[in-house]
Design an enzyme around this catalytic site. Structure first.
Site, PDB file in Angstrom:
ATOM      1  N   HIS A 291       0.850  -1.188   0.000  1.00 46.00           N
ATOM      2  CA  HIS A 291       0.000   0.000   0.000  1.00 46.00           C
ATOM      3  C   HIS A 291       0.886   1.238   0.000  1.00 46.00           C
ATOM      4  CE1 HIS A 291      -3.223   2.762   1.114  1.00 46.00           C
ATOM      5  NE2 HIS A 291      -4.007   1.829   0.641  1.00 46.00           N
ATOM      6  N   ASP A 342      -8.015  -5.647  -0.378  1.00 50.02           N
ATOM      7  CA  ASP A 342      -8.407  -6.490  -1.503  1.00 50.02           C
ATOM      8  C   ASP A 342      -8.077  -7.967  -1.278  1.00 50.02           C
ATOM      9  OD1 ASP A 342      -9.438  -4.418  -3.086  1.00 50.02           O
ATOM     10  OD2 ASP A 342      -7.405  -3.779  -3.563  1.00 50.02           O
TER      11      ASP A 342
HETATM   12  N1  COA Z   1       4.289  -7.478  -4.522  1.00 46.17           N
HETATM   13  C1  COA Z   1       5.632  -7.519  -4.577  1.00 46.17           C
HETATM   14  N2  COA Z   1       6.411  -6.474  -4.244  1.00 46.17           N
HETATM   15  C2  COA Z   1       5.795  -5.352  -3.837  1.00 46.17           C
HETATM   16  C3  COA Z   1       4.397  -5.257  -3.753  1.00 46.17           C
HETATM   17  C4  COA Z   1       3.643  -6.367  -4.116  1.00 46.17           C
HETATM   18  N3  COA Z   1       2.321  -6.333  -4.067  1.00 46.17           N
HETATM   19  N4  COA Z   1       4.076  -4.025  -3.316  1.00 46.17           N
HETATM   20  C5  COA Z   1       5.208  -3.357  -3.140  1.00 46.17           C
HETATM   21  N5  COA Z   1       6.251  -4.172  -3.445  1.00 46.17           N
HETATM   22  C6  COA Z   1       7.659  -3.823  -3.390  1.00 46.17           C
HETATM   23  C7  COA Z   1       8.059  -3.031  -4.627  1.00 46.17           C
HETATM   24  O1  COA Z   1       8.463  -3.874  -5.672  1.00 46.17           O
HETATM   25  C8  COA Z   1       9.168  -2.176  -4.098  1.00 46.17           C
HETATM   26  O2  COA Z   1      10.308  -2.987  -3.982  1.00 46.17           O
HETATM   27  P1  COA Z   1      11.763  -2.396  -4.368  1.00 46.17           P
HETATM   28  O3  COA Z   1      11.971  -1.264  -3.391  1.00 46.17           O
HETATM   29  O4  COA Z   1      12.665  -3.563  -4.191  1.00 46.17           O
HETATM   30  O5  COA Z   1      11.623  -1.922  -5.783  1.00 46.17           O
HETATM   31  C9  COA Z   1       8.726  -1.861  -2.668  1.00 46.17           C
HETATM   32  O6  COA Z   1       7.863  -2.928  -2.298  1.00 46.17           O
HETATM   33  C10 COA Z   1       7.987  -0.526  -2.561  1.00 46.17           C
HETATM   34  O7  COA Z   1       6.856  -0.588  -3.385  1.00 46.17           O
HETATM   35  P2  COA Z   1       6.342   0.573  -4.360  1.00 46.17           P
HETATM   36  O8  COA Z   1       5.978  -0.050  -5.684  1.00 46.17           O
HETATM   37  O9  COA Z   1       7.298   1.712  -4.356  1.00 46.17           O
HETATM   38  O10 COA Z   1       5.024   1.006  -3.614  1.00 46.17           O
HETATM   39  P3  COA Z   1       3.972   2.016  -4.174  1.00 46.17           P
HETATM   40  O11 COA Z   1       3.558   2.837  -3.022  1.00 46.17           O
HETATM   41  O12 COA Z   1       4.469   2.729  -5.375  1.00 46.17           O
HETATM   42  O13 COA Z   1       2.804   1.056  -4.656  1.00 46.17           O
HETATM   43  C11 COA Z   1       0.950  -0.364  -4.602  1.00 46.17           C
HETATM   44  C12 COA Z   1       1.749   0.692  -3.849  1.00 46.17           C
HETATM   45  C13 COA Z   1      -0.354  -0.647  -3.858  1.00 46.17           C
HETATM   46  C14 COA Z   1       0.609   0.143  -6.015  1.00 46.17           C
HETATM   47  C15 COA Z   1       1.798  -1.650  -4.709  1.00 46.17           C
HETATM   48  O14 COA Z   1       2.028  -2.140  -3.400  1.00 46.17           O
HETATM   49  C16 COA Z   1       1.112  -2.730  -5.546  1.00 46.17           C
HETATM   50  O15 COA Z   1       1.237  -2.717  -6.775  1.00 46.17           O
HETATM   51  N6  COA Z   1       0.398  -3.694  -4.911  1.00 46.17           N
HETATM   52  C17 COA Z   1      -0.309  -4.719  -5.640  1.00 46.17           C
HETATM   53  C18 COA Z   1      -1.644  -4.196  -6.157  1.00 46.17           C
HETATM   54  C19 COA Z   1      -2.655  -4.002  -5.079  1.00 46.17           C
HETATM   55  O16 COA Z   1      -2.865  -4.864  -4.237  1.00 46.17           O
HETATM   56  N7  COA Z   1      -3.314  -2.855  -5.119  1.00 46.17           N
HETATM   57  C20 COA Z   1      -4.358  -2.502  -4.171  1.00 46.17           C
HETATM   58  C21 COA Z   1      -3.904  -1.382  -3.309  1.00 46.17           C
HETATM   59  S1  COA Z   1      -5.052  -1.032  -2.019  1.00 46.17           S
END
Ligand code: COA
Length: 401
Positions: A291, A342
């Site tokens: 998140h 979710d």
């Molecule tokens: N699976 C695997 N790795 C994840 C992850 C996931 N669901 N969520 C975050 N990470 C990792 C990223 O790859 C990143 O790793 P790194 O630093 O080695 O590159 C780190 O955690 C930070 O994540 P980041 O992508 O910068 O977080 P964000 O704030 O930009 O994105 C989300 C947040 C929700 C978009 C992201 O967690 C995600 O795509 N989750 C899956 C989709 C989801 O469940 N969405 C519903 C949200 S309520």
């Protein structure tokens, strides 16, 4: 696709420009609707903890709270509920429009289209000088932005969106439309319109609580989208259509569907740990985890997990929650990333009997309450939202012809 083609001579000047990609950490306005506190894993709607609202209130009361700032007393709630129940029908033209959509189109595209159609039917949302603005749905051009009519329009959206989604559900299965039943609560009526019967009170409570948990979450991507659209003095239907578009993406609302596809792909809970390790090694994004704001767990997950477990008891389908625990534990061990709402909502809706591609439309039903609260708040104290960007493209050049 337009790529970001960088000027090779571009030199970033961090002391001059502080680019916040994805608006991470940027506070763009104030709000009195809800507050997320990641340090304590808490979420309040108008001051009330979301867990308390999910346990003790019905979703309709929560919508009233979000729009009016306080929970309704008995008289206020009776009046609000009567209006909501009376507004559930959709026009035969809108019903026909839903029926005519390609059977294979995603239900999020159907609901986006049906809400847009509703906007076309409400002439208060048409500019006063439009040659088409005549007759039906309120006087043309009287309150396009909706500063006074938005509470009424929000109620129409709250009441009609479940009917539109259920109609699409039935048509996609080749079944007849079941009209809304004003004797039933919003949650019960949705089951009735989809399946032609009500489940047990326990199941209705699980669903109703999920709507409350999904109802509002401060400046998330879709809510921010609705505020951007509203800030241009556009109408609530346009803002809601844009919100639906933003919610559809798998990084936002679309994740609840992807969670269930993932669980079905894994198939057997005994495979869950190895599947997760391999997926992480392949650098896959695991849906339902992570998140932008919560880094130590999502405030809504324990309540939703409890209701998903309740669904496993009611249906006797134990494997999804066994798989849930294995995936959660492995993700925590390997990456210290927690599940978001979710993750339990996906299997809960599946066990309730909904088709997977209707999970995100159900999220729309719920989030309409929060979007409308933000649309009204933005309209009440507006400034057009227009941020800046840092140009990294080609330096100025000229067409040499
Ligand atoms: N699976 C695997 N790795 C994840 C992850 C996931 N669901 N969520 C975050 N990470 C990792 C990223 O790859 C990143 O790793 P790194 O630093 O080695 O590159 C780190 O955690 C930070 O994540 P980041 O992508 O910068 O977080 P964000 O704030 O930009 O994105 C989300 C947040 C929700 C978009 C992201 O967690 C995600 O795509 N989750 C899956 C989709 C989801 O469940 N969405 C519903 C949200 S309520």
């Amino acid at each position: 696709m337009a790529e970001r083609i960088m000027n090779p001579d571009y030199v970033a000047e961090p002391e001059k420009v502080n680019v916040k990609r994805g608006l991470e950490g940027a506070v763009v306005d104030t709000t009195a609707v809800s507050k997320v506190t990641p340090e304590t894993n808490s979420l309040i709607y108008r001051g009330y903890p979301v867990q308390e609202l999910a346990e003790k209130c019905r979703f309709e009361e929560v919508a009233y709270l979000l729009w009016n700032g306080d929970l309704p007393n008995a008289t206020q709630f009776a009046a609000f509920e009567a209006k909501e129940r009376a507004a559930r029908d959709i026009s035969k033209e809108n019903l026909q429009a839903i029926r005519l959509l390609p059977k294979k189109c995603h239900p999020m595209d159907s609901i986006r289209t049906a809400v847009s159609f509703l906007g076309c039917e409400d002439f208060r949302s048409v500019g006063g000088d439009s040659q088409f603005a005549a007759g039906g749905g309120g006087e043309a051009g009287t309150d396009v932005w909706g500063k006074t009519s938005n509470p009424d329009k929000a109620l129409l959206l709250l009441a009609k969106i479940p009917t539109m989604i259920a109609a699409d559900y039935r048509f996609k299965k080749g079944l007849d439309f079941i009209p809304p039943d004003p004797q039933r609560t919003l949650a019960d009526n949705f089951f009735h319109m989809c399946f032609g019967k009500s489940p047990s009170a326990e199941v209705i409570k699980c669903f109703d609580a999920s709507l409350t948990l999904y109802a509002e979450h401060s400046f998330n991507a879709s809510t921010f989208t609705t505020r951007v659209v509203t800030s241009t003095e556009s109408d609530i239907y346009s803002a809601t259509v844009a919100g639906i578009g933003a919610l559809k993406g798998p990084l936002h609302g679309g994740a609840n569907e992807q969670v269930m596809h993932m669980m079905i792909e894994i198939g057997d809970p005994r495979r869950a740990k190895d599947w997760m390790i391999q997926a992480l090694n392949e650098k896959r994004k695991i849906m339902g985890f992570g998140h932008r704001v919560y880094k130590y767990g999502d405030s809504r997950v324990p309540t939703m997990k409890k209701y998903a477990q309740k669904m496993a008891e009611v249906t006797g389908e134990k494997k999804w929650m066994v798989m849930y625990d294995a995936l959660e534990q492995t993700m925590l061990e390997k990456k210290k990333i927690y599940p978001n709402l979710d993750f339990p909502a996906g299997p809960a809706y599946y066990m309730m009997g909904f088709e997977i591609d209707f999970f995100t439309p159900i999220f729309v039903m719920a989030r309409t309450a929060g979007w409308s609260a933000h649309i009204m708040e933005q309209a009440a104290n507006n400034r057009i939202i227009r941020p800046l960007s840092e140009y990294v493209g080609s330096p100025e050049r000229h067409v040499n012809r």
